[in-house]
Write an enzyme that holds these catalytic residues in place. Structure first.
Site, mmCIF file in Angstrom:
data_model
loop_
_atom_site.group_PDB
_atom_site.id
_atom_site.type_symbol
_atom_site.label_atom_id
_atom_site.label_comp_id
_atom_site.label_asym_id
_atom_site.label_seq_id
_atom_site.Cartn_x
_atom_site.Cartn_y
_atom_site.Cartn_z
ATOM 1 N N PRO A 273 1.105 -0.170 -0.591
ATOM 2 C CA PRO A 273 0.123 -0.880 0.220
ATOM 3 C C PRO A 273 -1.320 -0.689 -0.225
ATOM 4 O O PRO A 273 -1.708 0.412 -0.626
ATOM 5 C CB PRO A 273 0.320 -0.291 1.626
ATOM 6 C CG PRO A 273 1.030 0.995 1.409
ATOM 7 C CD PRO A 273 1.871 0.810 0.191
ATOM 8 N N ASN A 274 -2.029 -1.785 -0.156
ATOM 9 C CA ASN A 274 -3.472 -1.847 -0.438
ATOM 10 C C ASN A 274 -3.828 -1.747 -1.919
ATOM 11 O O ASN A 274 -4.998 -1.881 -2.280
ATOM 12 C CB ASN A 274 -4.247 -0.787 0.370
ATOM 13 C CG ASN A 274 -4.092 -1.010 1.857
ATOM 14 O OD1 ASN A 274 -4.387 -2.101 2.333
ATOM 15 N ND2 ASN A 274 -3.604 -0.022 2.578
ATOM 16 N N ARG B 49 -11.721 -2.711 -3.356
ATOM 17 C CA ARG B 49 -11.464 -1.697 -2.337
ATOM 18 C C ARG B 49 -12.196 -0.399 -2.686
ATOM 19 O O ARG B 49 -11.943 0.166 -3.748
ATOM 20 C CB ARG B 49 -9.961 -1.463 -2.359
ATOM 21 C CG ARG B 49 -9.476 -0.322 -1.573
ATOM 22 C CD ARG B 49 -8.006 -0.044 -1.854
ATOM 23 N NE ARG B 49 -7.573 0.976 -0.916
ATOM 24 C CZ ARG B 49 -6.517 1.733 -1.068
ATOM 25 N NH1 ARG B 49 -5.737 1.581 -2.127
ATOM 26 N NH2 ARG B 49 -6.219 2.640 -0.190
ATOM 27 N N TYR C 115 -11.879 4.159 -6.094
ATOM 28 C CA TYR C 115 -10.785 3.584 -6.882
ATOM 29 C C TYR C 115 -11.231 2.825 -8.128
ATOM 30 O O TYR C 115 -10.385 2.375 -8.914
ATOM 31 C CB TYR C 115 -9.947 2.657 -5.987
ATOM 32 C CG TYR C 115 -9.268 3.394 -4.851
ATOM 33 C CD1 TYR C 115 -8.285 4.346 -5.104
ATOM 34 C CD2 TYR C 115 -9.624 3.160 -3.528
ATOM 35 C CE1 TYR C 115 -7.673 5.040 -4.069
ATOM 36 C CE2 TYR C 115 -9.018 3.850 -2.483
ATOM 37 C CZ TYR C 115 -8.041 4.792 -2.760
ATOM 38 O OH TYR C 115 -7.436 5.479 -1.738
ATOM 39 N N ASN D 167 2.919 4.385 -7.591
ATOM 40 C CA ASN D 167 1.776 4.718 -6.743
ATOM 41 C C ASN D 167 2.118 4.145 -5.371
ATOM 42 O O ASN D 167 1.964 2.945 -5.124
ATOM 43 C CB ASN D 167 0.478 4.108 -7.270
ATOM 44 C CG ASN D 167 -0.720 4.555 -6.433
ATOM 45 O OD1 ASN D 167 -0.552 5.131 -5.357
ATOM 46 N ND2 ASN D 167 -1.914 4.283 -6.930
ATOM 47 N N ALA E 132 -0.580 4.903 0.655
ATOM 48 C CA ALA E 132 -0.487 5.734 1.859
ATOM 49 C C ALA E 132 0.954 6.101 2.207
ATOM 50 O O ALA E 132 1.195 7.108 2.894
ATOM 51 C CB ALA E 132 -1.150 5.023 3.033
ATOM 52 N N HIS F 177 2.325 9.632 1.749
ATOM 53 C CA HIS F 177 2.085 10.702 2.716
ATOM 54 C C HIS F 177 2.903 10.537 3.996
ATOM 55 O O HIS F 177 2.827 11.364 4.890
ATOM 56 C CB HIS F 177 0.593 10.739 3.087
ATOM 57 C CG HIS F 177 -0.320 10.542 1.923
ATOM 58 N ND1 HIS F 177 -0.335 11.400 0.840
ATOM 59 C CD2 HIS F 177 -1.218 9.565 1.619
ATOM 60 C CE1 HIS F 177 -1.219 10.961 -0.053
ATOM 61 N NE2 HIS F 177 -1.763 9.848 0.396
ATOM 62 N N ASP G 51 13.990 8.821 0.536
ATOM 63 C CA ASP G 51 15.447 8.707 0.591
ATOM 64 C C ASP G 51 15.963 7.663 -0.395
ATOM 65 O O ASP G 51 17.019 7.842 -1.004
ATOM 66 C CB ASP G 51 15.902 8.348 2.016
ATOM 67 C CG ASP G 51 15.832 9.543 2.964
ATOM 68 O OD1 ASP G 51 15.633 10.678 2.493
ATOM 69 O OD2 ASP G 51 15.966 9.339 4.184
ATOM 70 N N GLU H 153 4.972 10.152 -10.107
ATOM 71 C CA GLU H 153 4.105 9.771 -8.989
ATOM 72 C C GLU H 153 2.673 9.735 -9.509
ATOM 73 O O GLU H 153 2.234 10.695 -10.148
ATOM 74 C CB GLU H 153 4.242 10.827 -7.879
ATOM 75 C CG GLU H 153 3.262 10.644 -6.730
ATOM 76 C CD GLU H 153 3.332 11.782 -5.706
ATOM 77 O OE1 GLU H 153 4.316 12.565 -5.700
ATOM 78 O OE2 GLU H 153 2.376 11.899 -4.917
ATOM 79 N N HIS I 101 -1.590 8.726 -8.703
ATOM 80 C CA HIS I 101 -2.671 8.361 -7.778
ATOM 81 C C HIS I 101 -3.953 8.213 -8.577
ATOM 82 O O HIS I 101 -4.284 9.080 -9.404
ATOM 83 C CB HIS I 101 -2.872 9.439 -6.708
ATOM 84 C CG HIS I 101 -1.656 9.655 -5.889
ATOM 85 N ND1 HIS I 101 -1.245 8.765 -4.916
ATOM 86 C CD2 HIS I 101 -0.705 10.624 -5.938
ATOM 87 C CE1 HIS I 101 -0.104 9.192 -4.393
ATOM 88 N NE2 HIS I 101 0.246 10.313 -4.995
ATOM 89 N N SER J 105 -7.002 8.239 -7.333
ATOM 90 C CA SER J 105 -7.988 9.219 -6.857
ATOM 91 C C SER J 105 -7.381 10.620 -6.850
ATOM 92 O O SER J 105 -6.155 10.783 -6.895
ATOM 93 C CB SER J 105 -8.431 8.840 -5.440
ATOM 94 O OG SER J 105 -7.350 8.987 -4.526
ATOM 95 N N ARG K 137 -9.606 15.079 -1.171
ATOM 96 C CA ARG K 137 -9.913 14.138 -0.097
ATOM 97 C C ARG K 137 -9.414 14.673 1.254
ATOM 98 O O ARG K 137 -9.280 15.877 1.428
ATOM 99 C CB ARG K 137 -9.303 12.772 -0.450
ATOM 100 C CG ARG K 137 -9.864 12.216 -1.776
ATOM 101 C CD ARG K 137 -9.285 10.866 -2.118
ATOM 102 N NE ARG K 137 -9.636 9.868 -1.097
ATOM 103 C CZ ARG K 137 -9.052 8.671 -0.997
ATOM 104 N NH1 ARG K 137 -8.102 8.326 -1.853
ATOM 105 N NH2 ARG K 137 -9.434 7.831 -0.061
ATOM 106 N N ARG L 177 -3.916 13.576 2.906
ATOM 107 C CA ARG L 177 -3.521 13.049 1.585
ATOM 108 C C ARG L 177 -2.928 14.144 0.678
ATOM 109 O O ARG L 177 -2.466 13.883 -0.422
ATOM 110 C CB ARG L 177 -4.717 12.412 0.871
ATOM 111 C CG ARG L 177 -5.207 11.157 1.559
ATOM 112 C CD ARG L 177 -6.277 10.453 0.769
ATOM 113 N NE ARG L 177 -7.093 9.655 1.644
ATOM 114 C CZ ARG L 177 -6.778 8.424 2.080
ATOM 115 N NH1 ARG L 177 -5.683 7.838 1.674
ATOM 116 N NH2 ARG L 177 -7.581 7.787 2.904
HETATM 117 C C1 DQA Z 1 -3.806 6.461 -3.631
HETATM 118 C C2 DQA Z 1 -4.170 7.623 -2.705
HETATM 119 C C3 DQA Z 1 -3.589 7.411 -1.319
HETATM 120 O O1 DQA Z 1 -3.934 8.509 -0.468
HETATM 121 C C4 DQA Z 1 -4.129 6.138 -0.708
HETATM 122 O O2 DQA Z 1 -3.543 5.914 0.555
HETATM 123 C C5 DQA Z 1 -3.981 4.973 -1.596
HETATM 124 C C6 DQA Z 1 -4.202 5.127 -3.041
HETATM 125 C C7 DQA Z 1 -4.483 6.579 -5.004
HETATM 126 O O3 DQA Z 1 -4.071 5.849 -5.917
HETATM 127 O O4 DQA Z 1 -5.436 7.334 -5.171
HETATM 128 O O5 DQA Z 1 -3.738 3.849 -1.148
HETATM 129 O O6 DQA Z 1 -2.403 6.485 -3.833
#
Ligand code: DQA
Length: 143
Positions: free
Chosen positions: A9-10, A17, A22, A69, A72, A75, A82, A93, A95, A97, A102, A106
């Site tokens: 998401p996002n 954003r 980011y 990635n 959110a 977390h 699963d 995995e 990220h 950031s 942070r 997170r």
């Molecule tokens: C993220 C870090 C997450 O905490 C956040 O919710 C994101 C982006 C990152 O790429 O830094 O959406 O995964």
């Protein structure tokens, strides 16, 4: 070889954003750049804002390496954890950031302990570094 680049998401909002966190690259730019830098890899790119769609995607692609990635959902999502366990997924995995610098929420991940590795805080280059790692590992294993 095939690698799935999965974004939660996002991450479709990259470039617009919270740029100070980011950066300016869009997801499309990141994906194009991977394709250009690793012409020998067959990429599948998947982004969804919906937890269930990410779960289904993972269930359907357990045979290949994944770079995830989960945004959110990292977390919060026991369902995604699963799904990864159900197909014994090989994944890194990532990220953009530095989640450890942070908010405290997170700093918990439902994915890290079952991932082959975790990359965080290096900006959009985390995707490229992750792919490089998988590519080298595959090359060493297959000669
Ligand atoms: C993220 C870090 C997450 O905490 C956040 O919710 C994101 C982006 C990152 O790429 O830094 O959406 O995964």
């Amino acid at each position: 070889m095939k690698i799935h680049i999965i974004n939660g998401p996002n991450l479709n909002m990259l470039g617009k954003r919270e740029e100070s966190i980011y950066g300016n690259s869009t997801l499309a730019t990141i994906e194009e750049s991977l394709q250009m830098k690793f012409p020998g890899i067959s990429f599948s790119f998947f982004q969804s804002n919906h937890e269930g769609e990410l779960v289904t995607y993972v269930q359907n692609h357990g045979e290949d390496w994944m770079v995830i990635n989960a945004g959110a959902y990292t977390h919060t999502s026991i369902a995604l954890r699963d799904a990864l366990l159900s197909v014994r997924a090989k994944f890194l995995e990532v990220h953009i950031s530095n989640v450890y610098a942070r908010e405290s929420f997170r700093q918990q991940s439902f994915l890290s302990d079952i991932a082959s590795g975790v990359l965080a805080g290096l900006g959009a280059s985390v995707y490229e570094i992750a792919v490089h790692y998988i590519y080298e590992k595959h090359r060493n294993a297959h000669g």
